[in-house]
Enzyme design. Structure first.
Site, short mmCIF file in Angstrom:
data_model
loop_
_atom_site.label_atom_id
_atom_site.label_comp_id
_atom_site.label_asym_id
_atom_site.label_seq_id
_atom_site.Cartn_x
_atom_site.Cartn_y
_atom_site.Cartn_z
N PRO A 137 4.61 -5.16 -1.08
CG PRO A 137 6.82 -4.57 -1.60
CD PRO A 137 6.00 -5.53 -0.76
N GLY B 117 0.75 -1.24 0.00
CA GLY B 117 0.00 0.00 0.00
C GLY B 117 0.78 1.29 0.00
CB CYS C 43 -18.53 5.13 -27.15
SG CYS C 43 -17.85 5.13 -28.82
CE1 TYR D 87 -9.64 2.41 -7.66
CE2 TYR D 87 -7.80 2.61 -9.18
CZ TYR D 87 -8.62 1.83 -8.39
OH TYR D 87 -8.39 0.48 -8.33
C1 LIG Z 1 -3.34 -4.99 -3.57
C2 LIG Z 1 -2.72 -5.61 -2.39
C3 LIG Z 1 -1.38 -5.33 -2.07
C4 LIG Z 1 -0.53 -4.35 -2.82
O1 LIG Z 1 -0.97 -3.04 -2.68
P1 LIG Z 1 -0.07 -1.86 -3.31
O2 LIG Z 1 -0.83 -0.66 -3.01
O3 LIG Z 1 0.03 -2.14 -4.78
O4 LIG Z 1 1.26 -1.93 -2.65
C5 LIG Z 1 -0.82 -6.00 -0.99
N1 LIG Z 1 -1.54 -6.87 -0.26
C6 LIG Z 1 -2.83 -7.16 -0.54
C7 LIG Z 1 -3.56 -8.12 0.31
C8 LIG Z 1 -3.46 -6.53 -1.60
O5 LIG Z 1 -4.74 -6.79 -1.86
#
Ligand SMILES: *Cc1c(COP(=O)(O)O)cnc(C)c1O
Length: 416
Positions: free
Chosen positions: A279, A243, A346, A321
């Site tokens: 990540p 994240g 479209c 988003y």
């Molecule tokens: C999508 C996801 C990630 C990666 O998230 P990023 O924002 O791309 O780093 C990691 N763990 C889980 C469980 C996810 O669903």
């Protein structure tokens, strides 16, 4: 000249990726094209490795951000594991040769087939998201005479302060098990005969630009870990998910893996558990761009439109988003107009940028959409029966097509 985006820079008025002019690649393979910098990805991987080098840590690359086999090969070469969310991703990961013992598997809706495939592959951990999943996993593992490794995904109820669609750790979200209900899940997992309980998992969201929610989440998790310990449950892993945010505007200064390590390691150390990080975006996002060609220009009074050959089917993030992606011409020119940069689909929602200060481009010129390496191609579709883009990996002064552009035949494959 700097663009603010690392391995993409201007030299003699031309945008380069590493040592190659982007426009040369676009002319050779056509547009739209996703271009990834191998060095860009490896640099980010090395930052993570370095930031966590003093603590036992598994870095499991979140495949969904960019699942191309050649990208997975880089992850494998660098010794990374993988974070997967489907049977298809497990298939890719095994194809790329990633060690199943570094694979963690999240997702609220794993099917029986997917659970079975994961057990058979011997993955490090199913990150289980409900009591029912735990029970079904136990019974499927029993049927095939194997044990399933499990971490319980908890929902620490922290606000990652990102877009609501990519906030995943709030109480109202479909992910994980709430903190109050978590102990029951751990005790059940400990009792079930075909479950090998190994850890605790959380993933609070994506494009997180402040590390304090991680700190908060890990503190809540550490508290639960110590409570469980007192109740006789000993875990081995704490998985803090992915994240970490990236730069979408040149002036953005997102936290680095070092900031993340600094925020969470003191608390993680107290638990004594081995760490897993997942990540995705922060490894591949800034290392990729989407290049498109200007097809038409259109003026409606004050309003200018630049119509390009990449649309929401190629890059969904702006439509889905309201995401900002920085856009620059591949031939350096100062911004001089304000325009909507739109695709051919479209749908009114089909745009790459709205009211954007940009150079006055001509038909046939190229634009680069920056930070498109994650959740770009991986969310692409064939909407409007458009073949998906070609993907290219640049390594120094060479490039390789790592996924061919789709053909019309590819689009109708399987149809009757
Ligand atoms: C999508 C996801 C990630 C990666 O998230 P990023 O924002 O791309 O780093 C990691 N763990 C889980 C469980 C996810 O669903």
């Amino acid at each position: 000249m700097e663009t603010g985006f690392g391995n993409f820079y201007y030299k003699d008025g031309q945008l380069y990726c590493e040592e190659l002019p982007v426009e040369e690649i676009a002319k050779q393979v056509g547009t739209p094209v996703y271009i990834y910098s191998k060095k860009g990805i490896k640099d980010k991987i090395n930052q993570y490795k370095d930031a966590f080098k003093d603590y036992p840590t598994i870095i499991s690359y979140a495949v969904k951000s960019n699942p191309n086999l050649s990208i997975l090969k880089i992850a494998k070469e660098e010794g990374l594991g993988a974070d997967i969310v489907s049977g298809g991703e497990l298939y890719r990961v095994l194809k790329a040769g990633i060690d199943p013992n570094k694979v963690v598997y999240a997702g609220v809706g794993k099917t029986d087939r997917e659970l079975k495939e994961g057990i058979e592959a011997g993955i490090l951990s199913f990150n289980v998201e409900s009591i029912m999943e735990l029970e079904i996993l136990n019974s499927i593992a029993g049927q095939i005479g194997k044990k399933a490794n499990v971490s319980i995904r908890v929902n620490p109820d922290v606000n990652p302060k990102t877009h609501p669609y990519i906030s995943t750790g709030l109480k109202k979200s479909k992910f994980g098990i709430d903190m109050e209900d978590a102990p029951e899940a751990f005790h059940l997992a400990e009792k079930l005969p075909n479950i090998n309980l190994i850890g605790i998992h959380s993933h609070i969201g994506s494009q997180i630009t402040d590390v304090s929610p991680y700190k908060e989440a890990v503190e809540k998790i550490a508290e639960l870990v110590s409570k469980l310990e007192k109740e006789g449950i000993k875990l081995q892993y704490i998985d803090v998910g992915g994240g970490l945010g990236i730069k979408y505007k040149p002036e953005d200064t997102p936290p680095t893996p070092y900031h993340l390590a600094e925020a969470i390691l003191p608390t993680v150390k107290q638990t004594g558990l081995k760490l897993i990080v997942e990540p995705g975006r922060s490894l591949t996002g800034e290392a990729g761009i989407l290049v498109a060609q200007v097809i038409f220009l259109k003026d409606k009074g004050e309003k200018h439109f630049i119509i390009v050959d990449a649309g929401m089917n190629d890059l969904l993030r702006p439509a889905m988003y309201q995401a900002y992606h920085h856009i620059i011409p591949t031939k350096h020119k100062q911004p001089s107009i304000k325009a909507d940069i739109v695709g051919p689909i479209c749908e009114t929602g089909d745009f790459l940028a709205l009211d954007r200060e940009i150079a006055n481009l001509n038909r046939g010129e190229y634009i680069a959409v920056m930070s498109a390496g994650a959740y770009g191609f991986s969310m692409a579709s064939n909407y409007n029966s458009r073949p998906r883009a070609v993907e290219v990996l640049v390594d120094g002064d060479r490039f390789t097509v790592i996924r061919k552009r789709e053909t019309y035949e590819d689009i109708i494959k399987g149809e009757v």
